[in-house]
Design an enzyme around this catalytic site. Structure first.
Site, PDB file in Angstrom:
ATOM      1  N   CYS A   1       4.346  12.784  -2.994  1.00  0.00           N
ATOM      2  CA  CYS A   1       2.914  12.253  -3.689  1.00  0.00           C
ATOM      3  C   CYS A   1       2.463  12.907  -4.769  1.00  0.00           C
ATOM      4  CB  CYS A   1       1.843  12.492  -2.453  1.00  0.00           C
ATOM      5  SG  CYS A   1       0.319  11.919  -3.299  1.00  0.00           S
TER       6      CYS A   1
ATOM      7  N   CYS B   1      -1.747   6.763  -9.355  1.00  0.00           N
ATOM      8  CA  CYS B   1      -0.409   6.850  -8.221  1.00  0.00           C
ATOM      9  C   CYS B   1       0.662   7.657  -8.791  1.00  0.00           C
ATOM     10  CB  CYS B   1      -0.063   5.655  -7.529  1.00  0.00           C
ATOM     11  SG  CYS B   1       1.074   6.191  -6.187  1.00  0.00           S
TER      12      CYS B   1
HETATM   13  O1  PYC Z   1       0.169   9.862  -6.177  1.00  0.00           O
HETATM   14  O2  PYC Z   1       2.117   9.523  -5.543  1.00  0.00           O
HETATM   15  C1  PYC Z   1       0.795   9.470  -5.459  1.00  0.00           C
HETATM   16  C2  PYC Z   1       0.326   8.556  -4.197  1.00  0.00           C
HETATM   17  C3  PYC Z   1       1.055   7.941  -3.265  1.00  0.00           C
HETATM   18  C4  PYC Z   1      -0.009   7.519  -2.270  1.00  0.00           C
HETATM   19  C5  PYC Z   1      -1.187   7.981  -2.884  1.00  0.00           C
HETATM   20  N1  PYC Z   1      -0.887   8.603  -3.988  1.00  0.00           N
END
Ligand code: PYC
Length: 323
Positions: free
Chosen positions: A90, A244
């Protein structure tokens, strides 16, 4: 009355929370030779702790968490969890954990660190000024495009690209699902994304590098034009408020493979609340005939507070998610 206590420090990275568990987990539920093994042992023996700290009433439907664990392969070991289960890697969580532990003096104030995650080793660069972490960059594990899966959404054919970037992503143009990333209401993305994930996983895509089945954990809805925008839906319908971290790596890998992003060229990806990550591809190689990239993504996190959570044995409600 018996009371169990868990201590956490909480952060947000571009609006996305990470609850970092510092104390309270029984050591014998975290044993293992690698961080992946430690995570698997925790999952098998102490999953109730994840539910307690991620779900209501102590957490919420979009809570995210991280558990730092010992490792002798890196400066830090950490695994990641959400309201529904676990992710191998993550990006926003890693940025949050490194920020919190460096600012609290629990990791060295070093500009270069290595972190072992269940997905593998990740190199981290930390920008610190006056004891405050200004920015964290991570070079993700190898990332690559797996395949394109045709699925039908409400009778309409949709092309979905499966990308490995520490987690398997289904990347799809938001328009083709009939949603817009211009709206202030990102919750409109949840149902179409979960339907799409079900359809993609039913099609059982294959990982061309490992030959194993690629089980998609997150759906990345994308839009371009006025810069790259994304909205990532994961777990049981959680929406990542940040762009993300691993999703941005998936996006960079697709851009590179499509010939739209040279090695070293920088792009910014903006998430549903307007926060952005910057990234580039630092290197490429070929594995099993597949182009493999090393994506680097950076962002900023802030500590939001510290908690001591209680669970008393007369508290019969436990933890829950609203169906
Ligand atoms: O930032 O890689 C990320 C992530 C995955 C799911 C939520 N955040």
């Amino acid at each position: 009355m018996e009371r169990t206590e868990f201590t956490t420090v909480d952060t947000h990275t571009g609006g996305e929370p990470t609850r970092i568990v510092l104390d309270g987990i029984e050591a014998d539920t975290l044993t293992g030779a690698t961080v992946r093994e430690r995570r698997d042992r925790f999952k098998a023996t102490a999953d109730g702790v994840r539910q307690l700290l991620m779900q209501e009433p102590r957490g919420h439907a979009d809570m995210f968490g991280a558990v730092p664990v010992p490792t002798d392969r890196a400066d830090l070991g950490v695994f990641f969890m959400d309201t529904d289960g676990y992710l191998d890697m993550c990006g926003h969580g890693l940025i949050g954990v490194v920020t919190a532990l460096v600012e609290r003096g629990e990791l060295p104030e070093s500009p270069e660190l290595t972190v072992e995650t269940p997905a593998g080793l990740v190199d981290v660069t930390v920008e610190i000024a006056d004891g405050v972490v200004r920015r964290v960059a991570f070079e993700n594990v190898d990332s690559y495009v797996c395949e394109t899966v045709p699925v039908e959404q409400d009778g309409v054919p949709v092309e979905v690209r499966i990308v490995y970037a520490g987690n398997y992503f289904a990347v799809v143009d938001a328009d083709s699902l009939g949603v817009t990333l211009d709206s202030e209401d990102a919750t409109q993305c949840i149902e179409p994304a979960l339907d799409l994930r079900r359809a993609v996983n039913d099609a059982a895509p294959e990982d061309p590098v490992t030959g194993a089945r690629a089980t998609v954990s997150a759906v990345e809805l994308t839009a371009s034009g006025d810069g790259d925008r994304s909205c990532v839906v994961f777990a049981d319908g959680s929406v990542d408020r940040s762009p993300c971290g691993t999703g941005t790596c998936a996006r960079l890998t697709l851009h590179h493979v499509d010939g739209d992003l040279a090695v070293g060229e920088r792009v910014e990806v903006t998430g549903p609340v307007g926060s952005a990550f910057e990234g580039y591809i630092s290197d490429t190689s070929v594995d099993n005939g597949v182009t493999v990239t090393s994506p680097v993504v950076s962002g900023t996190a802030h500590i939001t507070g510290e908690h001591t959570f209680y669970r008393t044995d007369d508290d019969t409600l436990g933890s829950f998610t609203l169906a």
